[in-house]
Design an enzyme around this catalytic site. Sequence first.
Site, PDB file in Angstrom:
ATOM      1  N   LYS A   1      10.138 -24.852   4.247  1.00  0.00           N
ATOM      2  CA  LYS A   1       9.482 -24.001   3.375  1.00  0.00           C
ATOM      3  C   LYS A   1       8.357 -24.422   2.633  1.00  0.00           C
ATOM      4  CE  LYS A   1      11.317 -19.798   1.967  1.00  0.00           C
ATOM      5  NZ  LYS A   1      12.109 -19.135   2.779  1.00  0.00           N
TER       6      LYS A   1
ATOM      7  N   ASN B   1       9.139  -6.391   0.107  1.00  0.00           N
ATOM      8  CA  ASN B   1       9.307  -5.970   1.529  1.00  0.00           C
ATOM      9  C   ASN B   1      10.680  -5.953   1.858  1.00  0.00           C
ATOM     10  OD1 ASN B   1       8.585  -5.829   4.318  1.00  0.00           O
ATOM     11  ND2 ASN B   1       9.240  -7.735   4.463  1.00  0.00           N
TER      12      ASN B   1
END
Length: 417
Positions: free
Chosen positions: A107, A222
């Site tokens: 990440k 999203n």
Amino acid sequence: MKQEELNPFAIAQAQLAEAAEVLQLDPAMHTFLREPMREFHFSIPVRMDDGTTKTFKGFRVQYNDARGPAKGGIRFHADETIDTVRALAAWMTWKTAVADIPLGGAKGGIICNPRELSQGELERLSRAYMRNIARYVGLYQDVPAPDVNTNPQIMSWMLDEYEMLMGHREPGVITGKPLALGGSAGRTPATALGGMFTIREAAKTVGFALKGATVAIQGFGNVGSFAHKLAEEMFETKVVAVSDEFGGIYNENGIAYQTVVDHLNKTGKVVECPGTEPISNKGLLELNVDILIPAAIENQLTSQNADQIKAKIVAELANGPTTPEADNILNDKGIYIIPDFLCNAGGVTVSYFEMVQNGYQFYWDENMVNKRLDIKMTNAFRAVHDMSLSKHVDTRVAAYLVAVSRVAEAVRLRGWV
Ligand code: GLU
């Protein structure tokens, strides 16, 4: 009373410890899997529009790459911390394993508030971040993607920066690209769609019909917005509440996706959408609905509100929305949790399909992508559900058992531990 642990990395380590105990994992393996394998910290100076220079802090954590190249998104967030990125990178490791795709976990993050940046500043920051991580990422090393507050345009700038530095085209170095630069059909709705497949399976297990079932969604980025659209289109569920960072809206008879999007396009917010009344974040989470979908950020279901949750299914499209204390309360209440790294694995699964298509320079249509996603998500759901039945553990522990044993096997085969 002891204060509830809210540090995401401490939570991720505690979850792993619980699974390690059930698995009777070799202590040396457990010690290895408790920490990221590599992490990078950068100071990133960026020339601002007014001529001054501002220094941002960025991170990339490659948690574990035993099963394949590290994989995971990049978040732009004002509250980003290294421990959040570590936790998210750990969860990516378990996510790719539970989805059974040949990748590890990573990440990235930059501490910034993208709303305060102009497009030019955002582009310079994105390119500068890529210049910093370029030597550590690559098709066979580590492949970034979008996450909170990052999108296909940002992926395009980062791809371009990387390819300019390296002097060759390497589309598979980053996923979530626009179609014109080698993105995959179906990547944008993929996280939400994957979640819908798990909701479909969970509803069969819990035993209720999705048609007409009520849904509340926290977050309208999203993932949350596509969850609204797809829950309506695929199952004819009734989405009664949605929210974004400015507030929530409610209508007991259901809120049409298109109405919210039209309003959002005009005002930039979901609040004051016609035909709805306002609802607080707390009110939304505690609604008497069939399905609650946290699709925002970490630590939303805690010891403070878990006993007020009334949903039959909690479908965690966000990463880390539920604390361990809330987990215990929800499980005691008999609520079926679809744990985050299972529920939201659709995004990285289609990222993997994107890498495969980039490798072949041969592209599938959306139907093909979605069909293959359904197979992956349904298999992952079944593996976790069956594990929870056979080991008499809750679904989150079951997801860890599936994921950790797969990662540990790869680590062992490599002879690392
Ligand atoms: N950011 C998404 C996640 O948390 C997708 C990551 C990816 O596609 O690599 O799963």
